[in-house]
Design an enzyme around this catalytic site. Structure first.
Site, PDB file in Angstrom:
ATOM      1  N   TYR A  31       0.843  -1.125  -0.059  1.00  0.00           N
ATOM      2  CA  TYR A  31      -0.122  -0.062   0.169  1.00  0.00           C
ATOM      3  C   TYR A  31       1.035   1.037  -0.042  1.00  0.00           C
ATOM      4  O   TYR A  31       1.942   1.269   0.131  1.00  0.00           O
ATOM      5  CB  TYR A  31      -1.162  -0.093   1.120  1.00  0.00           C
ATOM      6  N   ARG A  50       8.046   4.040  -4.909  1.00  0.00           N
ATOM      7  CA  ARG A  50       8.267   3.179  -3.850  1.00  0.00           C
ATOM      8  C   ARG A  50       7.066   1.983  -3.942  1.00  0.00           C
ATOM      9  O   ARG A  50       7.366   0.790  -3.389  1.00  0.00           O
ATOM     10  CB  ARG A  50       7.968   3.776  -2.339  1.00  0.00           C
ATOM     11  N   ARG A  98      -8.298 -20.221  -0.934  1.00  0.00           N
ATOM     12  CA  ARG A  98      -7.171 -20.303   0.253  1.00  0.00           C
ATOM     13  C   ARG A  98      -6.070 -21.329  -0.181  1.00  0.00           C
ATOM     14  O   ARG A  98      -6.393 -22.325   0.058  1.00  0.00           O
ATOM     15  CB  ARG A  98      -7.711 -20.174   1.542  1.00  0.00           C
ATOM     16  N   HIS A 100      -1.509 -20.961   0.293  1.00  0.00           N
ATOM     17  CA  HIS A 100      -0.546 -20.382   0.299  1.00  0.00           C
ATOM     18  C   HIS A 100       0.316 -19.814  -0.830  1.00  0.00           C
ATOM     19  O   HIS A 100       0.826 -18.723  -1.006  1.00  0.00           O
ATOM     20  CB  HIS A 100       0.521 -20.713   1.529  1.00  0.00           C
ATOM     21  N   LYS A 144       6.533  -1.860   1.940  1.00  0.00           N
ATOM     22  CA  LYS A 144       5.374  -1.089   2.584  1.00  0.00           C
ATOM     23  C   LYS A 144       4.045  -2.133   2.274  1.00  0.00           C
ATOM     24  O   LYS A 144       3.123  -2.055   1.606  1.00  0.00           O
ATOM     25  CB  LYS A 144       4.972   0.318   1.882  1.00  0.00           C
ATOM     26  N   GLU A 177      12.688   2.719  13.654  1.00  0.00           N
ATOM     27  CA  GLU A 177      11.633   3.713  13.520  1.00  0.00           C
ATOM     28  C   GLU A 177      10.424   3.497  14.296  1.00  0.00           C
ATOM     29  O   GLU A 177      10.153   2.737  15.192  1.00  0.00           O
ATOM     30  CB  GLU A 177      11.354   3.347  11.897  1.00  0.00           C
ATOM     31  N   LEU A 201      10.884   1.304   6.714  1.00  0.00           N
ATOM     32  CA  LEU A 201      10.572   1.909   5.671  1.00  0.00           C
ATOM     33  C   LEU A 201      11.249   3.012   5.433  1.00  0.00           C
ATOM     34  O   LEU A 201      11.094   4.172   6.194  1.00  0.00           O
ATOM     35  CB  LEU A 201       8.880   2.065   5.981  1.00  0.00           C
TER      36      LEU A 201
HETATM   37  N1  PDD Z   1       3.131   5.225   7.329  1.00  0.00           N
HETATM   38  N2  PDD Z   1       7.692   3.890   8.896  1.00  0.00           N
HETATM   39  C1  PDD Z   1       6.419   3.199   8.794  1.00  0.00           C
HETATM   40  C2  PDD Z   1       6.297   1.930   9.167  1.00  0.00           C
HETATM   41  C3  PDD Z   1       5.394   3.682   8.061  1.00  0.00           C
HETATM   42  O1  PDD Z   1       4.312   3.043   8.111  1.00  0.00           O
HETATM   43  C4  PDD Z   1       5.396   5.136   7.546  1.00  0.00           C
HETATM   44  C5  PDD Z   1       4.136   5.542   7.031  1.00  0.00           C
HETATM   45  C6  PDD Z   1       6.625   5.787   7.611  1.00  0.00           C
HETATM   46  C7  PDD Z   1       6.772   7.196   7.132  1.00  0.00           C
HETATM   47  O2  PDD Z   1       6.748   7.253   5.488  1.00  0.00           O
HETATM   48  P1  PDD Z   1       6.055   8.338   4.928  1.00  0.00           P
HETATM   49  O3  PDD Z   1       7.065   9.559   5.173  1.00  0.00           O
HETATM   50  O4  PDD Z   1       6.679   7.665   3.393  1.00  0.00           O
HETATM   51  O5  PDD Z   1       4.857   8.575   5.109  1.00  0.00           O
HETATM   52  C8  PDD Z   1       7.718   5.323   8.189  1.00  0.00           C
HETATM   53  C9  PDD Z   1       1.683   5.640   6.773  1.00  0.00           C
HETATM   54  C10 PDD Z   1       1.546   7.204   6.782  1.00  0.00           C
HETATM   55  C11 PDD Z   1       0.559   4.738   7.235  1.00  0.00           C
HETATM   56  O6  PDD Z   1       0.963   3.767   7.246  1.00  0.00           O
HETATM   57  O7  PDD Z   1      -0.220   5.380   7.525  1.00  0.00           O
END
Ligand code: PDD
Length: 285
Positions: A31, A50, A98, A100, A144, A177, A201
């Site tokens: 996503y 990304r 379903r 895997h 992501k 993070e 991420l």
């Molecule tokens: N989250 N790290 C993680 C684990 C994240 O899920 C996100 C973003 C970030 C920051 O990334 P960016 O600067 O591209 O928004 C870092 C989004 C906003 C969410 O899951 O809602």
């Protein structure tokens, strides 16, 4: 609310997926969340780049080109104009009985919609509190993926403690993070943030703030700080698409620095907000 689902623009109540949708059963999908500011998409190309990297990371062929996705995003915004909001975009491996293994026939499910993303001006000015949590995620945090259970648990633990974010600490690695944000620290004027790697991420706002800091000639080191170091820092802040550049003033009940948002954080926040306004303005003009 209007939902784009597999080629159609549907009312929220009409937009439905079957129970054996692989996003639902396996979290087998990816996503993006991109900002809309002043009625314009911010850094959409970076988000789409990304998204393509995430797709490659889960061995999923992108069902749409970058320009097709741009067109869907633009159409959603045309039909439901918003000044300040966020685009949510999700692609999963589709619907199949379903199993895997990847299905032979399934077509990826594409979902997109625009959601509210109110700016927390008080938090931007006054800062927020955080806790530390062990980083329990897998080894490909650079993807992501919609598989967000450890992030969900970490954020819930923060909420239960009455604070905004959980700063994740990976055993043997250091501060990685937040649950949905990147984490930054400032010590004696030098900025530290975790390097782009499999452990985090690589945030879009992170990449922008790195550029802004370097243009300001602020020293930046991309390295993992230890949990002990985190508590020695003069300033700590977080970044994300919907949080911008937000000061963290307390971690695990201990003040960061003097417990007030610091000058480096506030300068980067100012530069980031100026850039957002420039993007909205330039595109409008
Ligand atoms: N989250 N790290 C993680 C684990 C994240 O899920 C996100 C973003 C970030 C920051 O990334 P960016 O600067 O591209 O928004 C870092 C989004 C906003 C969410 O899951 O809602």
């Amino acid at each position: 609310m209007l939902i784009y689902l597999n080629g159609k623009y549907l009312d929220y109540t009409q937009a439905q997926v079957p129970v054996d949708e692989r996003g639902l059963q396996f979290a087998d999908g990816i996503y993006e969340v991109a900002l809309i500011w002043g009625g314009q998409f911010v850094d959409l190309d970076r988000h789409l780049e990304r998204l393509e990297r995430s797709a490659a990371g889960i061995e999923l062929d992108m069902p749409l080109s970058r320009s097709e996705i741009r067109e869907i995003a633009a159409e959603l915004l045309r039909r439901e104009p918003q000044k300040q909001a966020a685009l949510y975009l999700q692609i999963t491996r589709g619907v199949a009985p379903r199993d895997h293994r990847f299905p032979d026939q399934a077509k990826p499910t594409v979902i997109a919609y625009i959601k509210d993303a109110p700016v927390d001006h008080v938090a931007l000015q006054q800062g927020v509190k955080a806790i530390t949590e062990p980083d329990l995620r897998w080894l490909r945090c650079d993807i992501k993926s919609v598989s967000l259970l450890p992030n969900v648990l970490a954020r819930q633990h923060a909420a239960q403690r009455g604070v905004r974010e959980a700063i994740q600490v990976r055993a043997g690695v250091g501060v990685t993070e937040g649950s949905a944000t990147n984490i930054w620290m400032v010590h004696q004027g030098s900025i530290v943030t975790a390097p782009a790697s499999n452990w985090i991420l690589s945030g879009i706002v992170r990449s922008v703030v790195l550029e802004l800091a370097r243009a300001e000639k602020l020293p930046v080191a991309e390295r993992f700080a230890s949990a002990e170091e985190l508590f020695q820092m003069d300033e700590v802040f977080l970044t994300s698409t919907t949080s911008f550049v937000m000061p963290i003033i307390e971690i695990d009940g201990k003040k960061v620095g003097d417990g007030e948002p610091g000058p480096v954080t506030l300068r980067l926040q100012e530069l980031y907000l100026e850039r957002l306004d420039q993007i909205a303005h330039v595109t409008l003009g």
